[in-house]
Design an enzyme around this catalytic site. Structure first.
Site, PDB file in Angstrom:
ATOM      1  N   LYS A  39       0.852  -1.186   0.000  1.00 19.28           N
ATOM      2  CA  LYS A  39       0.000   0.000   0.000  1.00 19.28           C
ATOM      3  C   LYS A  39       0.891   1.240   0.000  1.00 19.28           C
ATOM      4  O   LYS A  39       1.731   1.417   0.877  1.00 19.28           O
ATOM      5  CB  LYS A  39      -0.898  -0.026   1.247  1.00 19.28           C
ATOM      6  CG  LYS A  39      -1.839   1.166   1.355  1.00 19.28           C
ATOM      7  CD  LYS A  39      -2.921   0.917   2.411  1.00 19.28           C
ATOM      8  CE  LYS A  39      -3.799   2.130   2.635  1.00 19.28           C
ATOM      9  NZ  LYS A  39      -4.894   1.885   3.580  1.00 19.28           N
ATOM     10  N   ASP A  89     -13.620   4.173  10.123  1.00 21.83           N
ATOM     11  CA  ASP A  89     -13.971   4.067   8.706  1.00 21.83           C
ATOM     12  C   ASP A  89     -14.400   2.620   8.459  1.00 21.83           C
ATOM     13  O   ASP A  89     -14.024   2.006   7.469  1.00 21.83           O
ATOM     14  CB  ASP A  89     -12.759   4.433   7.838  1.00 21.83           C
ATOM     15  CG  ASP A  89     -13.169   4.848   6.424  1.00 21.83           C
ATOM     16  OD1 ASP A  89     -14.381   5.032   6.177  1.00 21.83           O
ATOM     17  OD2 ASP A  89     -12.272   4.972   5.568  1.00 21.83           O
TER      18      ASP A  89
HETATM   19  P1  ADP Z   1      -7.682   3.394   1.334  1.00 17.83           P
HETATM   20  O1  ADP Z   1      -7.106   3.864   2.620  1.00 17.83           O
HETATM   21  O2  ADP Z   1      -7.165   4.196   0.204  1.00 17.83           O
HETATM   22  O3  ADP Z   1      -9.166   3.235   1.372  1.00 17.83           O
HETATM   23  P2  ADP Z   1      -7.499   0.509   1.648  1.00 17.83           P
HETATM   24  O4  ADP Z   1      -6.501  -0.011   2.640  1.00 17.83           O
HETATM   25  O5  ADP Z   1      -8.913   0.530   2.098  1.00 17.83           O
HETATM   26  O6  ADP Z   1      -7.047   1.933   1.109  1.00 17.83           O
HETATM   27  O7  ADP Z   1      -7.367  -0.356   0.326  1.00 17.83           O
HETATM   28  C1  ADP Z   1      -8.080  -0.049  -0.851  1.00 17.83           C
HETATM   29  C2  ADP Z   1      -8.493  -1.340  -1.537  1.00 17.83           C
HETATM   30  O8  ADP Z   1      -7.343  -2.129  -1.837  1.00 17.83           O
HETATM   31  C3  ADP Z   1      -9.343  -2.236  -0.667  1.00 17.83           C
HETATM   32  O9  ADP Z   1     -10.702  -1.938  -0.801  1.00 17.83           O
HETATM   33  C4  ADP Z   1      -9.032  -3.615  -1.176  1.00 17.83           C
HETATM   34  O10 ADP Z   1      -9.804  -3.911  -2.322  1.00 17.83           O
HETATM   35  C5  ADP Z   1      -7.588  -3.500  -1.606  1.00 17.83           C
HETATM   36  N1  ADP Z   1      -6.683  -3.988  -0.534  1.00 17.83           N
HETATM   37  C6  ADP Z   1      -6.121  -3.252   0.452  1.00 17.83           C
HETATM   38  N2  ADP Z   1      -5.337  -3.996   1.242  1.00 17.83           N
HETATM   39  C7  ADP Z   1      -5.396  -5.252   0.752  1.00 17.83           C
HETATM   40  C8  ADP Z   1      -4.796  -6.502   1.130  1.00 17.83           C
HETATM   41  N3  ADP Z   1      -3.971  -6.602   2.182  1.00 17.83           N
HETATM   42  N4  ADP Z   1      -5.088  -7.589   0.389  1.00 17.83           N
HETATM   43  C9  ADP Z   1      -5.922  -7.507  -0.682  1.00 17.83           C
HETATM   44  N5  ADP Z   1      -6.494  -6.361  -1.097  1.00 17.83           N
HETATM   45  C10 ADP Z   1      -6.254  -5.240  -0.391  1.00 17.83           C
HETATM   46 MG    MG Z   2     -10.270   1.961   2.500  1.00 22.41          MG
END
Ligand code: ADP
Ligand code: MG
Length: 447
Positions: free
Chosen positions: A121, A226
């Protein structure tokens, strides 16, 4: 934005040295004066200017000559620094497709040497405010305008720290693997965001599980803030994993009750709409005791036994301090610019220098540049106003002329046996105290 990590293959040691010099310069400049970059990077024979052109070509830097001649990192430049560090540390060997685009993050698959696929991320906190500040053209108040670096790094640190702490207490979260700058690497969750799921075998059970997590979090002193269908992943066995932690707060936060109720309400609303759950019935049917719940079965914040500060120790162990929390909350709540005071700036530079030294050691050990696999062609491109701005590159010929001129000056100055003078430049080297510069140079000289 396309993350074409193939570029990493073509970047030399000098390229990364200059890129890091810009990063360090951004500690106290929104736009780092070209001369300062040269002084920090200390490449021979004015080599910095040639390298700057190359970095600009790959869109790792943005050139700005509106007030004085200088550069800043682009998101891509910052991404590459973090990715390079991760690769050098052996965390992963390649970057694959983009799997998520959040409001303030981009998520990619990364692959380890043994073939394991993880999630990376890249935080983009402050992206919006950075743009707003930029439009004001307020270069003198540079403190606030470069803090997208600082904020994104804080968000990553917080996410990593919380993920670790929550895992220790058996919450269903991804496994935190590593963090660097604005980047967090974690296990890849097998499943989908709940928002994509149209049908469930056992909606009541899933609902109760999710609500149970909200309550248990509060018992541990935390509110997600959230907690909704976008941040809850579910797999084929209807197993839940919660993600996305940079906005979490303590139950002692002054708005804790409101945040808690909002999280609960989101869950109720989603399950009512999507799965037609009628809470009166489901709670009455499934629950022997309504203690601690209102008439609709909503858990009452005031009746949960909360242990504020419960996770403090774990969080501190990951290097996330109270001051970090204050800074990030100020930004999230106010939508305002978090002021980066001198302490945190020092922290930032220390971290960066540490990573440079580490990188250098690992680099030397390996004896060659690590390379990343190309991003798969599926990597999605995203519309982003900041990127568009970055793509509006200045007139190439003019820039080349200016860089060549500065290069000539630098060479001439070296020949004359003195450092090139800043006096002819129009910028004010506010934070660029020479003693500090020499410290940075010393720390960089291993590169
Ligand atoms: P943001 O803070 O921008 O909302 P998120 O952590 O919610 O970011 O991640 C955005 C999207 O990425 C999630 O909705 C999911 O689909 C995907 N995602 C995030 N982390 C993971 C993970 N560890 N494994 C698989 N998909 C992930
Ligand atoms: Mg998110």
């Amino acid at each position: 934005m396309k993350l074409d990590v193939d570029v990493l293959r073509y970047l030399s040691k000098d390229d990364f040295r200059v890129l890091t010099a810009v990063e360090l310069g951004m500690r106290n400049h929104e736009i780092v004066p070209t001369e300062l970059i040269d002084r920090i990077a200390r490449l021979k024979h004015g080599g910095t200017y040639k390298v700057l052109k190359n970095l600009l070509k790959h869109k790792l830097l943005h050139h700005d000559s509106s007030k004085y001649d200088g550069f800043r990192l682009t998101y891509l430049g910052y991404d590459y620094l973090a990715i390079k560090t991760m690769v050098n540390k052996g965390v992963f060997v390649g970057v694959g497709r983009q799997i998520g685009v959040g409001k303030e993050s981009d998520i990619f698959e990364v692959v380890c040497e043994d073939g394991t696929v993880l999630a990376m991320k890249l935080h983009r906190l402050g992206r919006v405010s950075f743009r707003a500040v930029k439009s004001k053209r307020d270069y003198l108040r540079h403190r606030s305008s470069y803090n997208w670096l600082y904020l994104s790094r804080l968000a990553a640190l917080k996410e990593f720290a919380f993920m670790k702490a929550l895992e220790t207490h058996s919450f269903p979260v991804p496994k935190a693997v590593e963090h660097n700058r604005h980047c967090v690497v974690m296990s890849l969750v097998q499943g989908y965001p709940l928002v994509q799921v149209k049908q469930l075998q056992n909606p009541e059970t899933v609902f109760e599980t999710i609500l149970g997590i909200v309550v248990r979090l509060a018992e541990h002193g935390l509110i997600h803030c959230d907690f909704n269908e976008f941040n809850i992943m579910i797999d084929d066995d209807e197993k839940i994993t919660m993600i996305d932690f940079p906005q979490m707060v303590s139950v002692s936060h002054r708005n804790a009750q409101m945040y808690f109720d909002r999280d609960v309400e989101c869950i109720f609303k989603f399950f009512r709409k999507r799965f037609n759950l009628s809470f009166q019935e489901s709670i009455d049917d499934n629950d022997d005791s309504d203690e601690g719940k209102d008439e609709d079965g909503r858990p009452c914040f005031s009746e949960i036994e909360r242990s504020a500060g419960f996770l403090d120790k774990e969080l501190a162990a990951s290097g996330f301090s109270r001051k970090d929390e204050e800074d990030i909350q100020r930004f999230i709540e106010g939508g305002a610019e978090a002021e980066t005071n001198s302490d945190s700036e020092v922290d930032l530079v220390e971290d960066l220098n540490e990573s440079i030294l580490l990188q250098d050691e690992e680099h030397e050990n390996k004896g060659k540049d690590e390379s990343c696999e190309a991003a798969e062609s599926g990597a999605s491109e995203r519309e982003d106003a900041t990127d568009e701005e970055e793509n509006e590159m200045e007139n190439e010929a003019e820039l080349t002329k200016s860089l060549n001129k500065q290069r000539r000056h630098a060479i001439a100055a070296t020949r004359r046996g003195r450092k090139s003078l800043a006096s002819r430049n129009s910028y004010k080297d506010k934070g660029g105290r020479s003693s500090h510069n020499s410290k940075l140079q010393k720390q960089l000289s291993g590169w």
